[in-house]
Design a protein around this motif. Structure first.
Motif, PDB file in Angstrom:
ATOM      1  N   ALA A 146       0.860  -1.198   0.000  1.00 52.18           N
ATOM      2  CA  ALA A 146       0.000   0.000   0.000  1.00 52.18           C
ATOM      3  C   ALA A 146       0.892   1.243   0.000  1.00 52.18           C
ATOM      4  CB  ALA A 146      -0.929  -0.012   1.212  1.00 52.18           C
TER       5      ALA A 146
ATOM      6  N   SER B 175      -6.832   0.488  -5.970  1.00 51.49           N
ATOM      7  CA  SER B 175      -7.955   0.404  -5.026  1.00 51.49           C
ATOM      8  C   SER B 175      -8.317   1.800  -4.560  1.00 51.49           C
ATOM      9  CB  SER B 175      -7.574  -0.448  -3.809  1.00 51.49           C
ATOM     10  OG  SER B 175      -7.389  -1.786  -4.155  1.00 51.49           O
TER      11      SER B 175
ATOM     12  N   ARG C 215     -14.688  -4.292  -4.838  1.00 53.24           N
ATOM     13  CA  ARG C 215     -14.468  -4.216  -3.391  1.00 53.24           C
ATOM     14  C   ARG C 215     -15.778  -4.484  -2.648  1.00 53.24           C
ATOM     15  NH1 ARG C 215     -11.184   0.463  -0.110  1.00 53.24           N
ATOM     16  NH2 ARG C 215     -11.648  -0.295   1.975  1.00 53.24           N
TER      17      ARG C 215
ATOM     18  N   MET D 144     -11.548  -4.762   2.495  1.00 60.27           N
ATOM     19  CA  MET D 144     -10.618  -4.152   3.449  1.00 60.27           C
ATOM     20  C   MET D 144     -11.494  -3.674   4.585  1.00 60.27           C
ATOM     21  SD  MET D 144      -7.395  -2.394   3.787  1.00 60.27           S
ATOM     22  CE  MET D 144      -6.936  -1.282   5.117  1.00 60.27           C
TER      23      MET D 144
ATOM     24  N   SER E 164      -8.202  -2.053  10.188  1.00 57.75           N
ATOM     25  CA  SER E 164      -6.962  -1.292  10.145  1.00 57.75           C
ATOM     26  C   SER E 164      -6.230  -1.539  11.448  1.00 57.75           C
ATOM     27  CB  SER E 164      -7.259   0.188   9.968  1.00 57.75           C
ATOM     28  OG  SER E 164      -6.045   0.899   9.884  1.00 57.75           O
TER      29      SER E 164
ATOM     30  N   GLY F 212      -5.547  -4.848   3.251  1.00 62.64           N
ATOM     31  CA  GLY F 212      -4.478  -4.565   4.236  1.00 62.64           C
ATOM     32  C   GLY F 212      -5.059  -4.653   5.631  1.00 62.64           C
ATOM     33  N   GLY F 213      -4.495  -3.874   6.521  1.00 57.18           N
ATOM     34  CA  GLY F 213      -5.079  -3.787   7.853  1.00 57.18           C
ATOM     35  C   GLY F 213      -4.429  -4.662   8.914  1.00 57.18           C
TER      36      GLY F 213
ATOM     37  N   GLU G  23      -2.816  -6.481   0.259  1.00 62.73           N
ATOM     38  CA  GLU G  23      -2.261  -5.137   0.055  1.00 62.73           C
ATOM     39  C   GLU G  23      -1.923  -4.532   1.409  1.00 62.73           C
ATOM     40  OE1 GLU G  23      -5.389  -3.589  -2.570  1.00 62.73           O
ATOM     41  OE2 GLU G  23      -6.580  -3.038  -0.842  1.00 62.73           O
TER      42      GLU G  23
HETATM   43  C1  LIG Z   1      -4.793   1.880   3.710  1.00 58.78           C
HETATM   44  C2  LIG Z   1      -5.119   0.775   2.797  1.00 58.78           C
HETATM   45  C3  LIG Z   1      -4.302  -0.364   2.750  1.00 58.78           C
HETATM   46  C4  LIG Z   1      -3.123  -0.581   3.654  1.00 58.78           C
HETATM   47  O1  LIG Z   1      -3.486  -0.610   4.989  1.00 58.78           O
HETATM   48  P1  LIG Z   1      -2.443  -1.069   6.123  1.00 58.78           P
HETATM   49  O2  LIG Z   1      -3.244  -0.898   7.365  1.00 58.78           O
HETATM   50  O3  LIG Z   1      -1.306  -0.134   6.043  1.00 58.78           O
HETATM   51  O4  LIG Z   1      -2.068  -2.462   5.830  1.00 58.78           O
HETATM   52  C5  LIG Z   1      -4.618  -1.335   1.826  1.00 58.78           C
HETATM   53  N1  LIG Z   1      -5.666  -1.218   1.003  1.00 58.78           N
HETATM   54  C6  LIG Z   1      -6.478  -0.133   1.008  1.00 58.78           C
HETATM   55  C7  LIG Z   1      -7.616  -0.065   0.057  1.00 58.78           C
HETATM   56  C8  LIG Z   1      -6.239   0.897   1.911  1.00 58.78           C
HETATM   57  O5  LIG Z   1      -7.048   1.957   1.935  1.00 58.78           O
END
Ligand SMILES: *Cc1c(COP(=O)(O)O)cnc(C)c1O
Length: 423
Positions: A54, A98, A141, A189, A192, A229-230, A272
């Motif tokens: 990301a 994304s 998504r 996603m 976070s 991610g997250g 991601e």
């Molecule tokens: C912010 C974000 C990520 C990355 O998030 P992390 O918490 O840093 O892993 C991945 N995909 C999308 C769509 C995001 O908005």
């Protein structure tokens, strides 16, 4: 428990500061590479595994080049982020776009680079069709709404602005096929900074079941699932890092029990992640320039929330150490603050720390993701630069600090000279 370390001795850090005055971010290439390899080892069990880093977490093309050399792609959500990926040599389907509330020009730029477009909304199918057409490869998504519990930062999926509803997702793939798409991805996603293994495994279960349902109900066999991610990092000493191997094993068990019997056995797995890749391998290095005694004790740094916003924005914890005083008793309680005219410009509130004197080097840990990237210029504050500690021990500057010329660059000073203040 996890240990908070810093990759340079006090002496080496002092030498470095003579070359590059504080404040600055320092990133550790060795740490980032080892971590990237651990991820690829753990998730290499999945067909077509690809981590799209990301870009927003650490938008520096030097870092992206390092990650690209470990096989990573990029996850972008704006025109500038697409350009950063391109600058680092990450191209084509290695880019996942994304975005949300996406302008037509940005879809155009993503298409020009051959990126995988990951639609954020059902109405964007028609929007994209009008603006350049539906590509053969497309992803959607998913927002599970009430079907998935919330996470502290992103909040409840039902209240999150992202994604397609369940009903929309099931209608999207046949519609996209009709409009010429032939290869499909599914993305979500929902979290976070989430450290719970179960939470991420349950997200995979939800998507795997949905993938099978999509196949059964619409006949569309997805090519990949992007788990988003997250994944969190242990900001606090008492937090435990999420084990990549455990996570991959948990997801693999579901792959075998849901995906394989569902007839989707070659389904690719993509992620991601941002934070979990670079977060622990970046430090904001500052100097204590003032010690103030009023109703509380304050340590004033030469950095401020323009350099690191997370504490002010989310009340986030960032561990703090003082160079050379790592083992000193925590004899004092301080608010560690920056110079912004905002009382929330505090890196730490009522933090127990060793006694700090002006001139001490204060190290703020876990700034390798969503750190400098979030900064801003409010109050005329200039953001600090970025240094990279190479694996051979050398240090290169990968971004200079901002100057007042940068700050004024968007003003038309020529027009100002001729500006008539009275009409
Ligand atoms: C912010 C974000 C990520 C990355 O998030 P992390 O918490 O840093 O892993 C991945 N995909 C999308 C769509 C995001 O908005």
């Amino acid at each position: 428990m996890n240990e908070k370390t810093f990759p340079l001795s006090k002496k080496d850090l002092e030498d470095l500061i003579r070359r590059y005055p504080t404040p600055f971010y320092l990133y550790d290439e060795g740490g980032i590479r080892e971590n990237a390899r651990a991820l690829n080892r753990a998730f290499g069990v999945f067909p077509g595994f690809l981590e799209h880093f990301a870009v927003k977490a650490l938008p520096n093309p030097f870092i992206l080049k390092i990650l690209a050399s470990e096989g990573f792609g990029a996850d972008c959500s704006s025109y500038a982020e697409l350009l950063l990926a391109d600058m680092a040599g990450i191209r084509g389907e290695k880019i996942m776009f994304s975005s949300n509330e996406t302008p037509a020009e940005e879809y155009g730029a993503a298409r020009d680079l051959g990126a995988v477009i990951n639609l954020d909304d059902f109405t964007h199918i028609e929007y994209l069709e009008r603006h350049g057409g539906i590509p053969r490869l497309i992803s959607c998504r998913y927002n599970p709404g009430p079907l998935k519990s919330g996470n502290r930062i992103i909040g409840n999926p039902q209240e999150a602005k992202y994604g397609f509803t369940r009903d929309q997702i099931l209608r999207a793939y046949p519609l996209l096929s009709e409009k010429g798409a032939r290869r499909f991805g599914l993305h979500t996603m929902v979290a976070s900074n989430e450290l719970s293994l179960d939470y991420h495994i349950e997200t995979a279960r939800m998507l795997f079941k949905l993938a099978v349902e999509i196949k059964e109900k619409t006949g569309v066999a997805l090519e990949f699932i992007n788990l988003g991610g997250g994944v969190g990092i242990p900001y606090k000493i008492e937090d435990r890092a999420l084990d990549f191997q455990d996570l991959a094993k948990g997801i693999d068990a579901l792959y075998r029990s849901i995906i394989v019997p569902g007839g989707l056995g070659s389904l690719g797995i993509r992620i991601e992640w941002g934070r979990a890749i670079t977060g622990p391998y970046g430090w904001l290095v500052s100097t204590a320039i003032h010690v103030k005694h009023i109703y509380r004790e304050y340590i004033g740094l030469d950095s401020c929330m323009a350099d690191l916003m997370r504490p002010a924005l989310y009340g986030a914890y960032h561990h703090i150490t003082v160079a050379g005083k790592e083992n000193a008793p925590h004899a004092k309680t301080y608010d560690v603050v920056g110079s912004l005219c905002e009382n929330n410009d505090k890196f730490a509130i009522q933090r127990s720390l060793p006694r700090i004197e002006p001139g001490d080097i204060v190290i703020i840990h876990d700034g390798g993701a969503h750190g400098r990237a979030m900064g801003f210029n409010y109050n005329g504050k200039l953001r600090c630069g970025e240094l990279l500690l190479r694996t051979d021990g050398s240090v290169v500057r990968i971004r200079r600090p901002e100057t007042v010329e940068d700050y004024f660059a968007t003003l038309d000073t020529g027009a100002l000279k001729n500006f008539q203040e009275k009409l």
